[in-house]
Design a protein around this motif. Structure first.
Motif, mmCIF file in Angstrom:
data_model
loop_
_atom_site.group_PDB
_atom_site.id
_atom_site.type_symbol
_atom_site.label_atom_id
_atom_site.label_comp_id
_atom_site.label_asym_id
_atom_site.label_seq_id
_atom_site.Cartn_x
_atom_site.Cartn_y
_atom_site.Cartn_z
ATOM 1 N N PHE A 193 -9.145 -3.084 6.025
ATOM 2 C CA PHE A 193 -8.792 -3.203 4.611
ATOM 3 C C PHE A 193 -7.310 -3.521 4.463
ATOM 4 O O PHE A 193 -6.473 -2.975 5.182
ATOM 5 C CB PHE A 193 -9.072 -1.887 3.872
ATOM 6 N N VAL A 194 -7.015 -4.408 3.525
ATOM 7 C CA VAL A 194 -5.647 -4.562 3.034
ATOM 8 C C VAL A 194 -5.547 -3.702 1.779
ATOM 9 O O VAL A 194 -6.377 -3.820 0.875
ATOM 10 C CB VAL A 194 -5.326 -6.032 2.697
ATOM 11 N N VAL A 195 -4.553 -2.821 1.754
ATOM 12 C CA VAL A 195 -4.364 -1.915 0.616
ATOM 13 C C VAL A 195 -2.998 -2.179 -0.001
ATOM 14 O O VAL A 195 -1.991 -2.290 0.707
ATOM 15 C CB VAL A 195 -4.461 -0.431 1.057
ATOM 16 N N ILE A 196 -2.978 -2.308 -1.308
ATOM 17 C CA ILE A 196 -1.731 -2.519 -2.054
ATOM 18 C C ILE A 196 -1.486 -1.339 -2.973
ATOM 19 O O ILE A 196 -2.386 -0.899 -3.700
ATOM 20 C CB ILE A 196 -1.781 -3.822 -2.889
ATOM 21 N N GLU A 197 -0.261 -0.817 -2.937
ATOM 22 C CA GLU A 197 0.180 0.206 -3.893
ATOM 23 C C GLU A 197 0.978 -0.507 -4.989
ATOM 24 O O GLU A 197 2.094 -0.951 -4.749
ATOM 25 C CB GLU A 197 1.078 1.237 -3.207
ATOM 26 N N PRO A 198 0.414 -0.595 -6.216
ATOM 27 C CA PRO A 198 1.115 -1.341 -7.262
ATOM 28 C C PRO A 198 2.360 -0.644 -7.806
ATOM 29 O O PRO A 198 3.090 -1.221 -8.603
ATOM 30 C CB PRO A 198 0.065 -1.480 -8.374
ATOM 31 N N GLY A 199 2.587 0.607 -7.400
ATOM 32 C CA GLY A 199 3.827 1.274 -7.819
ATOM 33 C C GLY A 199 3.735 2.045 -9.113
ATOM 34 O O GLY A 199 4.759 2.369 -9.723
ATOM 35 N N ALA A 224 -7.122 -9.243 8.418
ATOM 36 C CA ALA A 224 -6.386 -8.364 7.493
ATOM 37 C C ALA A 224 -4.878 -8.555 7.645
ATOM 38 O O ALA A 224 -4.138 -8.598 6.652
ATOM 39 C CB ALA A 224 -6.766 -6.910 7.746
ATOM 40 N N THR A 225 -4.427 -8.688 8.900
ATOM 41 C CA THR A 225 -2.986 -8.847 9.152
ATOM 42 C C THR A 225 -2.457 -10.128 8.521
ATOM 43 O O THR A 225 -1.358 -10.161 7.958
ATOM 44 C CB THR A 225 -2.709 -8.845 10.675
ATOM 45 N N LYS A 226 -3.242 -11.207 8.594
ATOM 46 C CA LYS A 226 -2.809 -12.491 8.009
ATOM 47 C C LYS A 226 -2.586 -12.366 6.500
ATOM 48 O O LYS A 226 -1.629 -12.912 5.950
ATOM 49 C CB LYS A 226 -3.866 -13.578 8.293
ATOM 50 N N ILE A 227 -3.479 -11.642 5.836
ATOM 51 C CA ILE A 227 -3.340 -11.454 4.386
ATOM 52 C C ILE A 227 -2.153 -10.533 4.094
ATOM 53 O O ILE A 227 -1.367 -10.788 3.181
ATOM 54 C CB ILE A 227 -4.630 -10.878 3.762
ATOM 55 N N LEU A 228 -2.016 -9.471 4.895
ATOM 56 C CA LEU A 228 -0.919 -8.516 4.687
ATOM 57 C C LEU A 228 0.434 -9.221 4.709
ATOM 58 O O LEU A 228 1.324 -8.899 3.915
ATOM 59 C CB LEU A 228 -0.966 -7.441 5.786
ATOM 60 N N GLN A 229 0.577 -10.182 5.595
ATOM 61 C CA GLN A 229 1.860 -10.889 5.728
ATOM 62 C C GLN A 229 2.203 -11.719 4.494
ATOM 63 O O GLN A 229 3.358 -12.124 4.313
ATOM 64 C CB GLN A 229 1.824 -11.785 6.975
ATOM 65 N N GLN A 230 1.209 -11.942 3.638
ATOM 66 C CA GLN A 230 1.445 -12.761 2.448
ATOM 67 C C GLN A 230 1.603 -11.949 1.153
ATOM 68 O O GLN A 230 1.889 -12.512 0.106
ATOM 69 C CB GLN A 230 0.285 -13.752 2.286
ATOM 70 N N VAL A 231 1.406 -10.626 1.252
ATOM 71 C CA VAL A 231 1.503 -9.795 0.047
ATOM 72 C C VAL A 231 2.932 -9.847 -0.500
ATOM 73 O O VAL A 231 3.889 -9.682 0.260
ATOM 74 C CB VAL A 231 1.124 -8.326 0.349
ATOM 75 N N PRO A 232 3.101 -10.103 -1.804
ATOM 76 C CA PRO A 232 4.444 -10.133 -2.398
ATOM 77 C C PRO A 232 5.215 -8.834 -2.112
ATOM 78 O O PRO A 232 4.640 -7.741 -2.119
ATOM 79 C CB PRO A 232 4.157 -10.277 -3.895
ATOM 80 N N HIS A 233 6.509 -8.980 -1.851
ATOM 81 C CA HIS A 233 7.305 -7.853 -1.369
ATOM 82 C C HIS A 233 7.555 -6.776 -2.416
ATOM 83 O O HIS A 233 7.994 -5.672 -2.074
ATOM 84 C CB HIS A 233 8.640 -8.355 -0.801
ATOM 85 N N HIS A 234 7.297 -7.077 -3.696
ATOM 86 C CA HIS A 234 7.548 -6.025 -4.700
ATOM 87 C C HIS A 234 6.449 -4.960 -4.694
ATOM 88 O O HIS A 234 6.555 -3.962 -5.394
ATOM 89 C CB HIS A 234 7.719 -6.626 -6.105
ATOM 90 N N TRP A 235 5.407 -5.165 -3.898
ATOM 91 C CA TRP A 235 4.373 -4.145 -3.723
ATOM 92 C C TRP A 235 4.473 -3.558 -2.312
ATOM 93 O O TRP A 235 4.736 -4.278 -1.356
ATOM 94 C CB TRP A 235 2.965 -4.733 -3.883
ATOM 95 N N THR A 236 4.215 -2.270 -2.190
ATOM 96 C CA THR A 236 4.022 -1.666 -0.872
ATOM 97 C C THR A 236 2.600 -1.985 -0.428
ATOM 98 O O THR A 236 1.666 -1.881 -1.230
ATOM 99 C CB THR A 236 4.210 -0.134 -0.951
ATOM 100 N N SER A 237 2.426 -2.381 0.825
ATOM 101 C CA SER A 237 1.081 -2.746 1.286
ATOM 102 C C SER A 237 0.926 -2.376 2.754
ATOM 103 O O SER A 237 1.909 -2.241 3.482
ATOM 104 C CB SER A 237 0.814 -4.242 1.081
ATOM 105 N N TRP A 238 -0.311 -2.204 3.172
ATOM 106 C CA TRP A 238 -0.604 -1.827 4.554
ATOM 107 C C TRP A 238 -2.054 -2.178 4.871
ATOM 108 O O TRP A 238 -2.828 -2.499 3.973
ATOM 109 C CB TRP A 238 -0.348 -0.341 4.817
ATOM 110 N N ILE A 239 -2.381 -2.165 6.167
ATOM 111 C CA ILE A 239 -3.775 -2.367 6.560
ATOM 112 C C ILE A 239 -4.301 -1.069 7.177
ATOM 113 O O ILE A 239 -3.534 -0.246 7.676
ATOM 114 C CB ILE A 239 -3.968 -3.547 7.545
#
Length: 299
Positions: free
Chosen positions: A176-182, A267-282
């Motif tokens: 899973f790619v998980v994003i914390e929107p803050g 999952a890693t490929k998508i994680l590398q593209q997540v905008p930096h203003h969000w915290t994200s992890w796999i």
């Protein structure tokens, strides 16, 4: 994930005890009881992203958290409340020093506080030699919160009722790619919203196991997105990468959002593209709680 539990010969300490997060693969609200509690159906998925806790026995009966946790006063910490609950229940004179290494977001819908409490009950049941079985611990955990018994149950579950009815279920081995929107989403705000739909048609566990064509959604998502547009932004960003329509969604009452992928590389490929203003992890899907797998201390 480092889930090795370190013990001492005299069993006065347990170190690096994992408290894993969960994701709701779907969350349907099917009704509401007269007492106001919502009836739900969900599949709770354990993942390998964890808080960790250290425990050291004291012989003076004092229960103390040894480190500061931002935004969580010691007195209201579910970890401390869990330790005191077990101490009272078992009528013990022993105490404990606890150190909580927080990695999971608070108010994120990933069950961090509940998981911390469950790990505390399991670890102290062993260290204090309370000899309670899993069902006893689950009943105690329910006094602390509806999600606590799930983590003591220790495997992925099809959950019904108000969250207390659980049946083990096998889930896909995926990442899973998980994003914390803050944003922090207070659960009561979501459940009390008049816009919340509470009449989703109930499904059967076999529907999930057979991957039937049911719309697996999170009924709390629309309300959370209306209150916090940044959650909707994160879901919409993930949607461009989803393999099946509806894969990108919010977990629990928010605010974390996630999307499933077949393997770590994807999952890693998508994680590398997540905008930096969000915290994200796999994170990797687990089939069992890491404490179950360690067999280090659960009789």
């Amino acid at each position: 994930m480092h889930s090795a539990i370190t013990t001492t010969a005299a069993q006065t300490k347990l170190l690096n005890c994992p408290a894993p997060a969960k994701l709701n693969l779907f969350l349907h609200i099917t009704g509401r009881r007269e007492d106001g509690y919502h009836l739900l159906q969900s599949v709770f998925q354990l993942i390998d992203r964890c808080d960790t806790l250290d425990f050291e026995i004291r012989d003076d009966g004092i229960i103390k958290r040894e480190n500061e946790v931002a935004g969580v006063p010691e007195e209201s910490d579910l970890v401390i409340r869990a330790a005191r609950l077990l101490q009272r229940h078992a009528e013990l004179k022993l105490g404990v020093n606890i150190r909580l290494h927080k990695r999971l977001p608070m108010g994120g819908g990933v069950g961090g506080g509940s998981s911390d409490a469950a790990t505390t009950l399991m670890a102290l049941n062993h260290l204090w030699q309370c000899n309670l079985d899993k069902n006893d611990l689950m009943q105690l955990g329910l006094q602390l919160g509806a999600d606590v018994p799930f983590f003591i149950f220790g495997q992925n579950a099809f959950v019904e009722g108000i969250g207390e009815q659980m049946e083990a279920v096998t889930t896909p081995n995926q990442w899973f790619v998980v994003i914390e929107p803050g944003v922090h989403v207070p659960t009561p705000t979501i459940f009390s919203a008049k816009e919340l739909t509470r009449n989703t048609k109930p499904v059967k566990i076999t529907d999930f196991s057979n991957a039937a064509k049911v719309e697996w959604k999170n009924d709390l998502q629309a309300v959370a997105c209306a209150l916090h547009p940044t959650i909707a932004d994160a879901i919409n960003w993930l949607k461009q990468y989803e393999i099946n329509q509806g894969d990108a969604k919010m977990t629990g009452s928010g605010s974390c959002v996630f999307c499933a992928f077949p393997n770590e590389d994807a999952a890693t490929k998508i994680l590398q593209q997540v905008p930096h203003h969000w915290t994200s992890w796999i994170a990797k899907a687990l089939q069992q709680h890491p404490i179950n797998l360690s067999n280090e201390f659960l009789g």
